[in-house]
Design a protein around this motif. Structure first.
Motif, mmCIF file in Angstrom:
data_model
loop_
_atom_site.group_PDB
_atom_site.id
_atom_site.type_symbol
_atom_site.label_atom_id
_atom_site.label_comp_id
_atom_site.label_asym_id
_atom_site.label_seq_id
_atom_site.Cartn_x
_atom_site.Cartn_y
_atom_site.Cartn_z
ATOM 1 N N THR A 6 13.021 55.723 -48.060
ATOM 2 C CA THR A 6 13.220 54.492 -47.301
ATOM 3 C C THR A 6 11.845 53.936 -47.006
ATOM 4 O O THR A 6 10.997 54.622 -46.430
ATOM 5 N N TRP A 7 11.623 52.683 -47.400
ATOM 6 C CA TRP A 7 10.278 52.127 -47.330
ATOM 7 C C TRP A 7 10.016 51.430 -46.012
ATOM 8 O O TRP A 7 10.909 50.819 -45.418
ATOM 9 N N ASP A 8 8.793 51.527 -45.560
ATOM 10 C CA ASP A 8 8.323 50.855 -44.358
ATOM 11 C C ASP A 8 7.228 49.873 -44.784
ATOM 12 O O ASP A 8 6.080 50.279 -45.003
ATOM 13 N N PRO A 9 7.551 48.584 -44.938
ATOM 14 C CA PRO A 9 6.553 47.626 -45.430
ATOM 15 C C PRO A 9 5.298 47.576 -44.579
ATOM 16 O O PRO A 9 4.184 47.450 -45.110
ATOM 17 N N GLY A 44 9.404 46.213 -59.212
ATOM 18 C CA GLY A 44 8.896 47.034 -58.108
ATOM 19 C C GLY A 44 7.871 46.265 -57.312
ATOM 20 O O GLY A 44 6.774 46.739 -57.045
ATOM 21 N N CYS A 45 8.248 45.073 -56.891
ATOM 22 C CA CYS A 45 7.305 44.138 -56.268
ATOM 23 C C CYS A 45 6.898 44.521 -54.852
ATOM 24 O O CYS A 45 5.916 43.986 -54.319
ATOM 25 N N GLY A 46 7.651 45.444 -54.218
ATOM 26 C CA GLY A 46 7.307 45.818 -52.847
ATOM 27 C C GLY A 46 7.359 44.618 -51.908
ATOM 28 O O GLY A 46 8.245 43.770 -52.019
ATOM 29 N N PRO A 47 6.401 44.502 -51.000
ATOM 30 C CA PRO A 47 6.422 43.407 -50.034
ATOM 31 C C PRO A 47 5.956 42.068 -50.600
ATOM 32 O O PRO A 47 5.847 41.093 -49.854
ATOM 33 N N GLY A 48 5.676 42.009 -51.893
ATOM 34 C CA GLY A 48 5.394 40.732 -52.540
ATOM 35 C C GLY A 48 3.983 40.207 -52.408
ATOM 36 O O GLY A 48 3.665 39.162 -52.970
ATOM 37 N N ASN A 49 3.123 40.916 -51.686
ATOM 38 C CA ASN A 49 1.784 40.385 -51.439
ATOM 39 C C ASN A 49 0.959 40.274 -52.707
ATOM 40 O O ASN A 49 0.172 39.330 -52.863
ATOM 41 N N SER A 69 14.364 48.152 -52.648
ATOM 42 C CA SER A 69 14.271 48.402 -51.212
ATOM 43 C C SER A 69 14.610 47.137 -50.438
ATOM 44 O O SER A 69 13.870 46.151 -50.495
ATOM 45 N N PRO A 70 15.717 47.131 -49.678
ATOM 46 C CA PRO A 70 16.027 45.960 -48.865
ATOM 47 C C PRO A 70 14.913 45.629 -47.875
ATOM 48 O O PRO A 70 14.647 44.451 -47.597
ATOM 49 N N GLU A 71 14.247 46.669 -47.350
ATOM 50 C CA GLU A 71 13.168 46.438 -46.394
ATOM 51 C C GLU A 71 12.007 45.702 -47.054
ATOM 52 O O GLU A 71 11.431 44.766 -46.467
ATOM 53 N N MET A 72 11.643 46.117 -48.256
ATOM 54 C CA MET A 72 10.558 45.450 -48.974
ATOM 55 C C MET A 72 10.938 44.018 -49.347
ATOM 56 O O MET A 72 10.126 43.088 -49.208
ATOM 57 N N LEU A 73 12.155 43.820 -49.819
ATOM 58 C CA LEU A 73 12.584 42.479 -50.211
ATOM 59 C C LEU A 73 12.615 41.526 -49.018
ATOM 60 O O LEU A 73 12.277 40.341 -49.138
ATOM 61 N N GLU A 74 13.012 42.026 -47.871
ATOM 62 C CA GLU A 74 13.017 41.188 -46.673
ATOM 63 C C GLU A 74 11.598 40.737 -46.333
ATOM 64 O O GLU A 74 11.376 39.572 -45.971
ATOM 65 N N LYS A 75 10.646 41.651 -46.450
ATOM 66 C CA LYS A 75 9.252 41.298 -46.188
ATOM 67 C C LYS A 75 8.724 40.330 -47.237
ATOM 68 O O LYS A 75 7.952 39.414 -46.924
ATOM 69 N N ALA A 76 9.148 40.505 -48.489
ATOM 70 C CA ALA A 76 8.648 39.666 -49.583
ATOM 71 C C ALA A 76 9.105 38.218 -49.467
ATOM 72 O O ALA A 76 8.441 37.314 -50.008
ATOM 73 N N LYS A 77 10.212 37.974 -48.782
ATOM 74 C CA LYS A 77 10.772 36.620 -48.713
ATOM 75 C C LYS A 77 9.783 35.591 -48.188
ATOM 76 O O LYS A 77 9.872 34.410 -48.516
ATOM 77 N N ILE A 103 6.256 41.312 -68.359
ATOM 78 C CA ILE A 103 6.914 42.241 -67.441
ATOM 79 C C ILE A 103 5.830 43.122 -66.853
ATOM 80 O O ILE A 103 5.132 43.822 -67.589
ATOM 81 N N MET A 104 5.670 43.061 -65.537
ATOM 82 C CA MET A 104 4.681 43.863 -64.816
ATOM 83 C C MET A 104 5.399 44.952 -64.025
ATOM 84 O O MET A 104 6.497 44.731 -63.496
ATOM 85 N N ALA A 105 4.778 46.103 -63.921
ATOM 86 C CA ALA A 105 5.295 47.182 -63.064
ATOM 87 C C ALA A 105 4.083 47.850 -62.429
ATOM 88 O O ALA A 105 3.355 48.593 -63.101
ATOM 89 N N ASN A 106 3.881 47.586 -61.159
ATOM 90 C CA ASN A 106 2.688 48.071 -60.458
ATOM 91 C C ASN A 106 3.053 49.200 -59.509
ATOM 92 O O ASN A 106 3.783 48.985 -58.535
ATOM 93 N N ALA A 107 2.562 50.412 -59.792
ATOM 94 C CA ALA A 107 2.823 51.580 -58.936
ATOM 95 C C ALA A 107 4.311 51.746 -58.657
ATOM 96 O O ALA A 107 4.732 51.965 -57.526
ATOM 97 N N THR A 108 5.097 51.634 -59.716
ATOM 98 C CA THR A 108 6.558 51.704 -59.619
ATOM 99 C C THR A 108 7.149 52.822 -60.460
ATOM 100 O O THR A 108 8.012 53.575 -60.001
#
Length: 265
Positions: A6-9, A44-49, A69-77, A103-108
């Motif tokens: 479970t991710w914590d952005p 695997g975009c994570g928080p989108g930064n 991760s819903p948590e990461m996607l919420e932050k990425a919005k 197609i990019m995959a960074n630390a995923t």
């Protein structure tokens, strides 16, 4: 099978500068894309930064960041625009619904067992001349991982944490990745870099792994806070010895593996 973390952005972004540099270094080696406007996926975009760096290089591209991760996607919005959006997808079974130029995959991919089996379908989804680019940690034999696994396998913890953590075979060597993608007809650039991160603050290596590698343990022990805290304390003490603080900060060497594969035009 590893425990799905479970991710914590917010925790992940505490070291955003250090974590973002490999993405920028990977992006610098991606060649010109075959179509304009381009279609790009950040898997695997994570928080989108760091996904926003794609919009800076290709301002007219249609870019989608994918994460499970819903948590990461919420932050990425907060980074979404009319040309950049974010959507749920799991790299373990993601099959592109349309042709992509990049197609990019960074630390995923280190989180995806057997990820090389997905390479054929991802390359198939590239436009002629398109690129598949990724980077993964190559440090699974480093003290930060080795000590975590040894502790999890100790008498006190092995019954509760058996099979939770990834091992050294979570990723392949640069040569092995090159051979796999060259076998699919791609022109491949593969290399590795060891970053020497200078971290600040109290127990900064622990703080770092709380955002990434330690997440499966935290998830496995989440229902038992006392046990979770006990594991973290034991692990913290091991890290203090392996990564001693200096007058300048705490040094964290971090090896990463990079691959840029270009489909024939």
């Amino acid at each position: 099978m590893t425990t799905s973390p479970t991710w914590d952005p917010q925790q992940y972004l505490r070291h955003a500068g250090h974590r973002g540099r490999p993405f920028a270094d990977l992006l610098a080696r991606v060649p010109a894309l075959p179509r304009e406007p381009a279609r790009i996926a950040d898997l695997g975009c994570g928080p989108g930064n760091v996904t926003t760096l794609l919009t800076e290089r290709w301002p007219t591209a249609r870019i989608t960041g994918y994460d499970n991760s819903p948590e990461m996607l919420e932050k990425a919005k907060v980074h979404a625009t009319d040309r950049l959006d974010f959507a749920y997808a799991d790299a373990a079974d993601w099959t592109p619904a349309r042709t992509h130029d990049l197609i990019m995959a960074n630390a995923t991919l280190q989180w995806v067992p057997g990820h090389v089996d997905a390479f054929p379908r991802w390359v198939d989804a590239l436009a002629p001349g398109g690129t598949f680019a990724f980077q993964v940690p190559g440090n699974f034999d480093a003290p930060s991982h080795a000590l975590m696994r040894e502790l999890a396998d100790s008498a006190r913890w092995k019954d509760r944490l058996a099979g939770v953590l990834r091992h050294g075979d979570a990723v392949l060597t640069p040569t092995a990745y090159l051979e796999r993608l060259a076998g699919l007809g791609c022109a491949v650039d593969a290399w590795e870099t060891t970053y020497t991160h200078l971290l600040e603050g109290q127990d900064p290596v622990l703080d770092w792994v709380k955002g990434t590698g330690l997440r499966p343990v935290l998830a496995a022990l989440d229902a038992d806070p006392a046990a979770r805290d006990a594991f973290v304390t034991e692990y913290r003490d091991l890290l203090r010895e392996a990564y001693p603080a200096t007058e300048h900060g705490t040094v964290l060497p971090f090896r990463r593996i990079f691959v840029v594969a270009v489909k024939p035009a």
